[in-house]
Design an enzyme around this catalytic site. Sequence first.
Site, PDB file in Angstrom:
ATOM      1  N   LYS A  29       0.842  -1.209   0.000  1.00 41.48           N
ATOM      2  CA  LYS A  29       0.000   0.000   0.000  1.00 41.48           C
ATOM      3  C   LYS A  29       0.871   1.251   0.000  1.00 41.48           C
ATOM      4  CE  LYS A  29      -0.284  -0.212   5.057  1.00 41.48           C
ATOM      5  NZ  LYS A  29      -1.073  -0.736   6.181  1.00 41.48           N
ATOM      6  N   TYR A 254      18.415  30.165   6.715  1.00 40.89           N
ATOM      7  CA  TYR A 254      17.282  30.891   7.311  1.00 40.89           C
ATOM      8  C   TYR A 254      17.447  31.067   8.811  1.00 40.89           C
ATOM      9  CZ  TYR A 254      14.249  30.493   3.194  1.00 40.89           C
ATOM     10  OH  TYR A 254      13.689  30.591   1.949  1.00 40.89           O
TER      11      TYR A 254
HETATM   12  C1  LIG Z   1      -0.272  -1.732   6.883  1.00 40.78           C
HETATM   13  C2  LIG Z   1      -0.810  -3.020   7.334  1.00 40.78           C
HETATM   14  C3  LIG Z   1       0.021  -4.150   7.466  1.00 40.78           C
HETATM   15  C4  LIG Z   1       1.519  -4.082   7.326  1.00 40.78           C
HETATM   16  O1  LIG Z   1       2.084  -3.686   8.550  1.00 40.78           O
HETATM   17  P1  LIG Z   1       3.664  -3.558   8.771  1.00 40.78           P
HETATM   18  O2  LIG Z   1       3.774  -3.129  10.186  1.00 40.78           O
HETATM   19  O3  LIG Z   1       4.143  -2.521   7.821  1.00 40.78           O
HETATM   20  O4  LIG Z   1       4.256  -4.883   8.513  1.00 40.78           O
HETATM   21  C5  LIG Z   1      -0.584  -5.358   7.761  1.00 40.78           C
HETATM   22  N1  LIG Z   1      -1.918  -5.453   7.957  1.00 40.78           N
HETATM   23  C6  LIG Z   1      -2.735  -4.376   7.871  1.00 40.78           C
HETATM   24  C7  LIG Z   1      -4.186  -4.554   8.105  1.00 40.78           C
HETATM   25  C8  LIG Z   1      -2.205  -3.124   7.582  1.00 40.78           C
HETATM   26  O5  LIG Z   1      -3.019  -2.058   7.526  1.00 40.78           O
END
Ligand SMILES: *Cc1c(COP(=O)(O)O)cnc(C)c1O
Length: 365
Positions: A29, A254
Amino acid sequence: MLTIDLSAIQNNWLRLASMTRASVAAVIKANAYGLGAKEVGTALYTAGCREFFLATFDEAVAARSFLPPDAVIYMLGGLRGVDLEGLHNQQIIPVLCSGFDIEQWLKLKKNNPPVFQPALKINTGMNRFGIDGMELSSLCANIEQITALNPALIVSHLACADDEHHSKNAEQLNKFLISVEQIREKLPHIRASLANSSGIFLGKSWHFDLVRPGAALYGLNPMPLQQNPMSQVLKLALPIRQIRTLSLSESVGYGATANLPVGARLAVVSGGYADGLHRTLGAQPAGILYGRRVNVAGRISMDSMIFDISSVSASEEELMNSTIEVIGEQLPLDGLMQANRQSLGYEVLTSLGDRFTRSYVGGDL
Ligand SMILES: *Cc1c(COP(=O)(O)O)cnc(C)c1O
Protein backbone atom coordinates in the site's frame (compact mmCIF):
# COMPACT_ATOMS: atom_id res chain seq x y z
CA MET A 1 18.68 10.00 -6.32
CA LEU A 2 16.87 7.38 -4.30
CA THR A 3 18.32 3.94 -5.00
CA ILE A 4 16.13 0.99 -4.08
CA ASP A 5 17.69 -2.43 -3.86
CA LEU A 6 15.00 -4.84 -5.09
CA SER A 7 17.21 -7.84 -4.28
CA ALA A 8 17.35 -6.72 -0.66
CA ILE A 9 13.53 -6.50 -0.62
CA GLN A 10 13.32 -10.00 -2.13
CA ASN A 11 15.81 -11.31 0.43
CA ASN A 12 13.80 -9.76 3.23
CA TRP A 13 10.66 -11.50 1.96
CA LEU A 14 12.49 -14.84 1.65
CA ARG A 15 13.90 -14.39 5.14
CA LEU A 16 10.39 -13.94 6.57
CA ALA A 17 9.16 -16.91 4.51
CA SER A 18 11.89 -19.05 6.08
CA MET A 19 10.58 -18.19 9.56
CA THR A 20 7.07 -19.53 9.09
CA ARG A 21 4.94 -22.29 7.62
CA ALA A 22 2.24 -19.71 6.87
CA SER A 23 1.92 -18.09 3.44
CA VAL A 24 3.69 -14.75 3.29
CA ALA A 25 1.84 -11.91 1.60
CA ALA A 26 3.32 -8.46 0.90
CA VAL A 27 1.74 -5.17 1.92
CA ILE A 28 2.50 -2.74 -0.91
CA LYS A 29 0.00 0.00 0.00
CA ALA A 30 0.95 3.69 -0.25
CA ASN A 31 3.10 2.96 -3.30
CA ALA A 32 4.98 0.25 -1.37
CA TYR A 33 5.62 2.72 1.46
CA GLY A 34 6.91 5.24 -1.07
CA LEU A 35 9.38 2.93 -2.80
CA GLY A 36 7.31 2.12 -5.92
CA ALA A 37 4.47 -0.42 -5.83
CA LYS A 38 5.04 -1.61 -9.39
CA GLU A 39 8.75 -2.31 -9.11
CA VAL A 40 8.52 -3.68 -5.58
CA GLY A 41 5.39 -5.75 -6.29
CA THR A 42 6.91 -7.25 -9.44
CA ALA A 43 10.16 -8.12 -7.62
CA LEU A 44 8.23 -9.78 -4.80
CA TYR A 45 6.14 -11.76 -7.28
CA THR A 46 9.43 -12.96 -8.82
CA ALA A 47 10.57 -14.02 -5.34
CA GLY A 48 7.42 -16.16 -5.00
CA CYS A 49 4.92 -13.85 -3.31
CA ARG A 50 1.36 -14.38 -4.59
CA GLU A 51 -0.81 -12.36 -2.19
CA PHE A 52 -0.69 -8.56 -2.04
CA PHE A 53 -2.41 -6.06 0.20
CA LEU A 54 -3.31 -2.54 -0.93
CA ALA A 55 -5.22 0.11 1.00
CA THR A 56 -7.47 1.87 -1.52
CA PHE A 57 -9.48 0.85 -4.57
CA ASP A 58 -7.26 2.94 -6.88
CA GLU A 59 -4.12 1.30 -5.53
CA ALA A 60 -5.65 -2.15 -5.96
CA VAL A 61 -6.69 -1.42 -9.57
CA ALA A 62 -3.17 -0.20 -10.34
CA ALA A 63 -1.72 -3.36 -8.79
CA ARG A 64 -4.02 -5.49 -10.94
CA SER A 65 -2.52 -3.81 -14.02
CA PHE A 66 1.12 -4.58 -13.17
CA LEU A 67 0.88 -7.90 -11.31
CA PRO A 68 0.43 -11.18 -13.24
CA PRO A 69 -3.15 -12.53 -13.34
CA ASP A 70 -2.59 -15.21 -10.69
CA ALA A 71 -1.65 -12.61 -8.07
CA VAL A 72 -4.27 -12.35 -5.33
CA ILE A 73 -5.00 -8.70 -4.59
CA TYR A 74 -6.67 -7.59 -1.36
CA MET A 75 -8.02 -4.14 -0.57
CA LEU A 76 -7.84 -3.23 3.12
CA GLY A 77 -9.87 -0.06 3.31
CA GLY A 78 -13.48 -1.30 3.31
CA LEU A 79 -16.22 -0.70 0.76
CA ARG A 80 -17.40 2.87 1.54
CA GLY A 81 -17.25 4.89 -1.67
CA VAL A 82 -15.90 1.97 -3.68
CA ASP A 83 -17.07 1.01 -7.19
CA LEU A 84 -18.37 -2.50 -6.45
CA GLU A 85 -18.76 -3.58 -10.06
CA GLY A 86 -15.21 -2.43 -10.75
CA LEU A 87 -13.96 -4.36 -7.77
CA HIS A 88 -15.78 -7.46 -8.98
CA ASN A 89 -14.57 -7.08 -12.58
CA GLN A 90 -10.96 -6.59 -11.53
CA GLN A 91 -11.07 -9.50 -9.08
CA ILE A 92 -9.97 -7.35 -6.17
CA ILE A 93 -10.74 -9.06 -2.88
CA PRO A 94 -12.21 -6.66 -0.34
CA VAL A 95 -11.40 -7.00 3.33
CA LEU A 96 -14.92 -6.41 4.68
CA CYS A 97 -14.70 -4.19 7.75
CA SER A 98 -18.23 -3.35 8.87
CA GLY A 99 -21.89 -4.32 8.75
CA PHE A 100 -22.24 -1.91 5.84
CA ASP A 101 -19.50 -3.72 3.90
CA ILE A 102 -21.12 -7.10 4.53
CA GLU A 103 -24.50 -5.83 3.33
CA GLN A 104 -22.96 -4.33 0.19
CA TRP A 105 -21.11 -7.52 -0.63
CA LEU A 106 -24.18 -9.71 -0.19
CA LYS A 107 -26.11 -7.38 -2.50
CA LEU A 108 -23.38 -7.54 -5.13
CA LYS A 109 -23.26 -11.31 -4.84
CA LYS A 110 -27.02 -11.61 -5.35
CA ASN A 111 -26.85 -9.55 -8.55
CA ASN A 112 -23.63 -11.01 -9.96
CA PRO A 113 -23.31 -14.72 -9.31
CA PRO A 114 -20.87 -16.29 -9.11
CA VAL A 115 -18.64 -13.96 -7.16
CA PHE A 116 -15.29 -14.78 -5.54
CA GLN A 117 -14.89 -15.06 -1.77
CA PRO A 118 -14.17 -11.94 0.28
CA ALA A 119 -12.00 -11.50 3.40
CA LEU A 120 -13.51 -10.45 6.73
CA LYS A 121 -11.82 -8.26 9.31
CA ILE A 122 -12.37 -8.62 13.06
CA ASN A 123 -11.58 -5.96 15.64
CA THR A 124 -9.54 -7.56 18.42
CA GLY A 125 -8.54 -4.38 20.21
CA MET A 126 -7.02 -1.96 17.70
CA ASN A 127 -10.46 -0.35 17.33
CA ARG A 128 -9.81 0.89 13.84
CA PHE A 129 -11.35 -1.22 11.04
CA GLY A 130 -13.23 -4.47 11.60
CA ILE A 131 -16.43 -5.90 13.05
CA ASP A 132 -16.57 -6.53 16.81
CA GLY A 133 -16.76 -9.94 18.46
CA MET A 134 -20.50 -9.46 19.14
CA GLU A 135 -21.19 -8.72 15.47
CA LEU A 136 -19.23 -11.81 14.47
CA SER A 137 -21.29 -13.91 16.91
CA SER A 138 -24.57 -12.77 15.44
CA LEU A 139 -23.22 -13.22 11.91
CA CYS A 140 -22.20 -16.80 12.77
CA ALA A 141 -25.58 -17.44 14.40
CA ASN A 142 -27.28 -16.63 11.09
CA ILE A 143 -26.29 -19.70 9.08
CA GLU A 144 -27.88 -18.41 5.90
CA GLN A 145 -25.96 -15.14 6.07
CA ILE A 146 -22.57 -16.60 6.97
CA THR A 147 -22.78 -19.24 4.24
CA ALA A 148 -23.88 -16.61 1.71
CA LEU A 149 -20.99 -14.37 2.70
CA ASN A 150 -18.56 -17.32 2.75
CA PRO A 151 -15.33 -15.40 3.46
CA ALA A 152 -12.11 -17.25 2.54
CA LEU A 153 -9.96 -15.33 5.02
CA ILE A 154 -10.48 -13.90 8.49
CA VAL A 155 -8.15 -11.03 9.38
CA SER A 156 -7.27 -8.94 12.39
CA HIS A 157 -4.49 -6.43 13.09
CA LEU A 158 -2.12 -6.04 16.04
CA ALA A 159 -1.73 -2.67 17.76
CA CYS A 160 1.54 -3.19 19.71
CA ALA A 161 3.44 -5.95 17.92
CA ASP A 162 6.65 -3.89 17.79
CA ASP A 163 6.84 -4.16 21.59
CA GLU A 164 7.21 -7.87 22.26
CA HIS A 165 6.60 -7.34 26.00
CA HIS A 166 3.27 -5.57 25.57
CA SER A 167 0.36 -7.45 27.16
CA LYS A 168 -1.95 -6.34 24.34
CA ASN A 169 -0.29 -8.88 22.01
CA ALA A 170 -1.52 -11.90 23.97
CA GLU A 171 -4.89 -10.23 24.57
CA GLN A 172 -5.44 -9.75 20.85
CA LEU A 173 -4.19 -13.26 20.08
CA ASN A 174 -6.70 -14.76 22.50
CA LYS A 175 -9.60 -12.74 21.11
CA PHE A 176 -8.59 -13.71 17.59
CA LEU A 177 -8.35 -17.41 18.50
CA ILE A 178 -11.89 -17.29 19.85
CA SER A 179 -13.17 -15.61 16.66
CA VAL A 180 -11.35 -18.07 14.42
CA GLU A 181 -12.72 -21.03 16.33
CA GLN A 182 -16.22 -19.57 16.20
CA ILE A 183 -16.22 -18.97 12.44
CA ARG A 184 -14.57 -22.35 11.72
CA GLU A 185 -17.57 -24.08 13.26
CA LYS A 186 -19.53 -22.80 10.26
CA LEU A 187 -16.73 -22.49 7.69
CA PRO A 188 -14.12 -25.13 8.56
CA HIS A 189 -11.74 -24.19 5.72
CA ILE A 190 -11.49 -20.45 6.31
CA ARG A 191 -7.87 -19.20 6.49
CA ALA A 192 -6.76 -16.82 9.23
CA SER A 193 -4.27 -13.93 9.30
CA LEU A 194 -3.16 -11.80 12.25
CA ALA A 195 0.51 -10.80 11.99
CA ASN A 196 2.09 -7.75 10.37
CA SER A 197 5.93 -7.56 10.17
CA SER A 198 6.48 -7.31 13.90
CA GLY A 199 3.80 -9.90 14.60
CA ILE A 200 5.85 -12.50 12.72
CA PHE A 201 8.64 -12.03 15.29
CA LEU A 202 6.28 -12.58 18.24
CA GLY A 203 6.33 -16.31 17.48
CA LYS A 204 4.55 -19.05 15.59
CA SER A 205 1.32 -18.72 17.62
CA TRP A 206 0.73 -15.41 15.85
CA HIS A 207 1.30 -16.76 12.30
CA PHE A 208 -1.91 -18.68 11.50
CA ASP A 209 -2.25 -19.30 7.71
CA LEU A 210 -1.08 -16.00 6.25
CA VAL A 211 1.22 -13.23 7.50
CA ARG A 212 1.09 -9.66 6.15
CA PRO A 213 4.47 -7.90 6.35
CA GLY A 214 5.07 -4.43 4.95
CA ALA A 215 7.70 -2.48 6.90
CA ALA A 216 10.20 -5.33 7.38
CA LEU A 217 10.32 -5.92 3.62
CA TYR A 218 11.54 -2.34 3.24
CA GLY A 219 14.29 -2.73 5.83
CA LEU A 220 12.55 -1.22 8.87
CA ASN A 221 13.33 -2.98 12.12
CA PRO A 222 10.37 -5.17 13.16
CA MET A 223 11.89 -5.48 16.67
CA PRO A 224 13.02 -1.97 17.60
CA LEU A 225 14.38 -3.15 20.95
CA GLN A 226 16.85 -5.49 19.24
CA GLN A 227 19.32 -5.39 16.38
CA ASN A 228 17.64 -5.10 12.99
CA PRO A 229 17.46 -8.54 11.34
CA MET A 230 16.38 -7.11 7.96
CA SER A 231 18.61 -6.01 5.05
CA GLN A 232 18.89 -2.32 4.23
CA VAL A 233 17.06 -1.41 1.05
CA LEU A 234 17.62 2.31 0.54
CA LYS A 235 20.29 4.73 -0.49
CA LEU A 236 19.58 8.45 -0.80
CA ALA A 237 22.24 10.66 -2.38
CA LEU A 238 21.71 14.42 -2.81
CA PRO A 239 23.47 16.15 -5.71
CA ILE A 240 25.71 19.12 -4.96
CA ARG A 241 24.46 22.27 -6.72
CA GLN A 242 26.80 25.00 -5.46
CA ILE A 243 30.10 25.34 -3.58
CA ARG A 244 31.02 28.41 -1.55
CA THR A 245 33.95 29.41 0.65
CA LEU A 246 33.12 32.05 3.27
CA SER A 247 35.28 35.16 2.87
CA LEU A 248 34.33 36.29 6.38
CA SER A 249 32.83 34.68 9.44
CA GLU A 250 29.11 34.68 8.83
CA SER A 251 25.80 32.97 9.50
CA VAL A 252 24.33 30.31 7.22
CA GLY A 253 20.74 29.68 6.16
CA TYR A 254 17.28 30.89 7.31
CA GLY A 255 17.11 32.49 10.72
CA ALA A 256 20.91 32.82 10.85
CA THR A 257 20.98 29.91 13.29
CA ALA A 258 24.53 28.73 12.54
CA ASN A 259 27.76 30.73 12.40
CA LEU A 260 30.78 29.50 10.51
CA PRO A 261 34.34 30.84 10.52
CA VAL A 262 36.08 32.57 7.62
CA GLY A 263 37.35 30.02 5.13
CA ALA A 264 34.57 27.53 5.85
CA ARG A 265 33.61 25.57 2.76
CA LEU A 266 29.93 24.94 2.06
CA ALA A 267 28.10 22.61 -0.32
CA VAL A 268 24.49 23.34 -1.20
CA VAL A 269 22.58 20.17 -2.15
CA SER A 270 19.16 19.50 -3.69
CA GLY A 271 16.66 18.00 -1.25
CA GLY A 272 14.83 19.63 1.64
CA TYR A 273 11.86 19.36 3.92
CA ALA A 274 9.44 19.34 0.99
CA ASP A 275 11.07 16.04 0.07
CA GLY A 276 10.40 14.60 3.51
CA LEU A 277 13.91 15.12 4.78
CA HIS A 278 13.16 16.82 8.07
CA ARG A 279 11.58 13.84 9.71
CA THR A 280 14.00 11.45 8.09
CA LEU A 281 17.22 12.95 9.14
CA GLY A 282 16.62 15.12 12.19
CA ALA A 283 17.32 18.84 12.52
CA GLN A 284 21.07 18.72 11.78
CA PRO A 285 21.56 15.79 9.44
CA ALA A 286 24.86 14.14 8.71
CA GLY A 287 25.94 13.04 5.26
CA ILE A 288 28.78 11.07 3.72
CA LEU A 289 31.00 12.75 1.13
CA TYR A 290 33.95 10.73 -0.24
CA GLY A 291 33.61 8.39 2.74
CA ARG A 292 33.89 11.28 5.19
CA ARG A 293 31.18 12.44 7.57
CA VAL A 294 29.91 16.01 6.98
CA ASN A 295 27.12 17.86 8.77
CA VAL A 296 24.36 20.23 7.75
CA ALA A 297 24.95 23.83 8.79
CA GLY A 298 21.87 25.88 9.70
CA ARG A 299 18.27 25.03 8.94
CA ILE A 300 17.06 22.67 6.26
CA SER A 301 15.26 24.66 3.53
CA MET A 302 12.26 23.55 1.51
CA ASP A 303 14.25 22.42 -1.53
CA SER A 304 17.86 22.42 -0.37
CA MET A 305 20.26 22.21 2.56
CA ILE A 306 23.78 23.41 3.23
CA PHE A 307 26.58 21.09 4.35
CA ASP A 308 29.78 22.26 6.01
CA ILE A 309 32.41 20.46 3.94
CA SER A 310 35.46 22.33 5.31
CA SER A 311 37.18 18.99 5.93
CA VAL A 312 37.00 18.00 2.26
CA SER A 313 39.76 19.19 -0.08
CA ALA A 314 38.39 17.95 -3.43
CA SER A 315 38.31 20.50 -6.26
CA GLU A 316 35.14 22.44 -6.95
CA GLU A 317 34.84 20.77 -10.34
CA GLU A 318 35.00 17.36 -8.76
CA LEU A 319 32.50 18.32 -6.07
CA MET A 320 30.00 19.65 -8.62
CA ASN A 321 29.79 16.11 -10.02
CA SER A 322 29.35 14.51 -6.61
CA THR A 323 26.55 13.68 -4.23
CA ILE A 324 26.27 13.63 -0.46
CA GLU A 325 24.73 10.42 0.81
CA VAL A 326 22.24 10.92 3.65
CA ILE A 327 20.78 7.39 3.82
CA GLY A 328 22.95 4.38 2.98
CA GLU A 329 25.41 1.83 4.28
CA GLN A 330 27.08 4.21 6.71
CA LEU A 331 23.85 6.02 7.63
CA PRO A 332 21.25 3.23 7.64
CA LEU A 333 17.62 4.30 7.93
CA ASP A 334 17.36 2.24 11.04
CA GLY A 335 20.22 4.08 12.76
CA LEU A 336 18.66 7.41 11.81
CA MET A 337 15.42 6.28 13.42
CA GLN A 338 17.23 5.48 16.64
CA ALA A 339 19.01 8.81 16.64
CA ASN A 340 15.92 10.87 15.76
CA ARG A 341 13.22 9.34 17.85
CA GLN A 342 10.59 11.91 16.94
CA SER A 343 9.47 10.01 13.86
CA LEU A 344 8.56 6.49 12.82
CA GLY A 345 10.38 4.70 10.03
CA TYR A 346 6.98 4.27 8.39
CA GLU A 347 6.46 8.03 8.26
CA VAL A 348 9.94 8.60 6.93
CA LEU A 349 9.58 6.15 4.06
CA THR A 350 6.14 7.35 3.03
CA SER A 351 7.28 11.00 3.21
CA LEU A 352 10.21 10.65 0.80
CA GLY A 353 9.06 12.91 -1.99
CA ASP A 354 8.31 12.33 -5.64
CA ARG A 355 11.03 14.76 -6.66
CA PHE A 356 13.63 12.09 -5.98
CA THR A 357 14.33 9.98 -9.01
CA ARG A 358 13.85 6.38 -7.93
CA SER A 359 16.48 4.12 -9.34
CA TYR A 360 16.18 0.35 -8.95
CA VAL A 361 18.96 -2.21 -8.69
CA GLY A 362 18.72 -6.01 -8.56
CA GLY A 363 15.45 -7.88 -8.47
CA ASP A 364 16.13 -10.60 -11.04
CA LEU A 365 16.78 -13.19 -8.30
C1 LIG B 1 -0.27 -1.73 6.88
C2 LIG B 1 -0.81 -3.02 7.33
C3 LIG B 1 0.02 -4.15 7.47
C4 LIG B 1 1.52 -4.08 7.33
O1 LIG B 1 2.08 -3.69 8.55
P1 LIG B 1 3.66 -3.56 8.77
O2 LIG B 1 3.77 -3.13 10.19
O3 LIG B 1 4.14 -2.52 7.82
O4 LIG B 1 4.26 -4.88 8.51
C5 LIG B 1 -0.58 -5.36 7.76
N1 LIG B 1 -1.92 -5.45 7.96
C6 LIG B 1 -2.73 -4.38 7.87
C7 LIG B 1 -4.19 -4.55 8.11
C8 LIG B 1 -2.20 -3.12 7.58
O5 LIG B 1 -3.02 -2.06 7.53
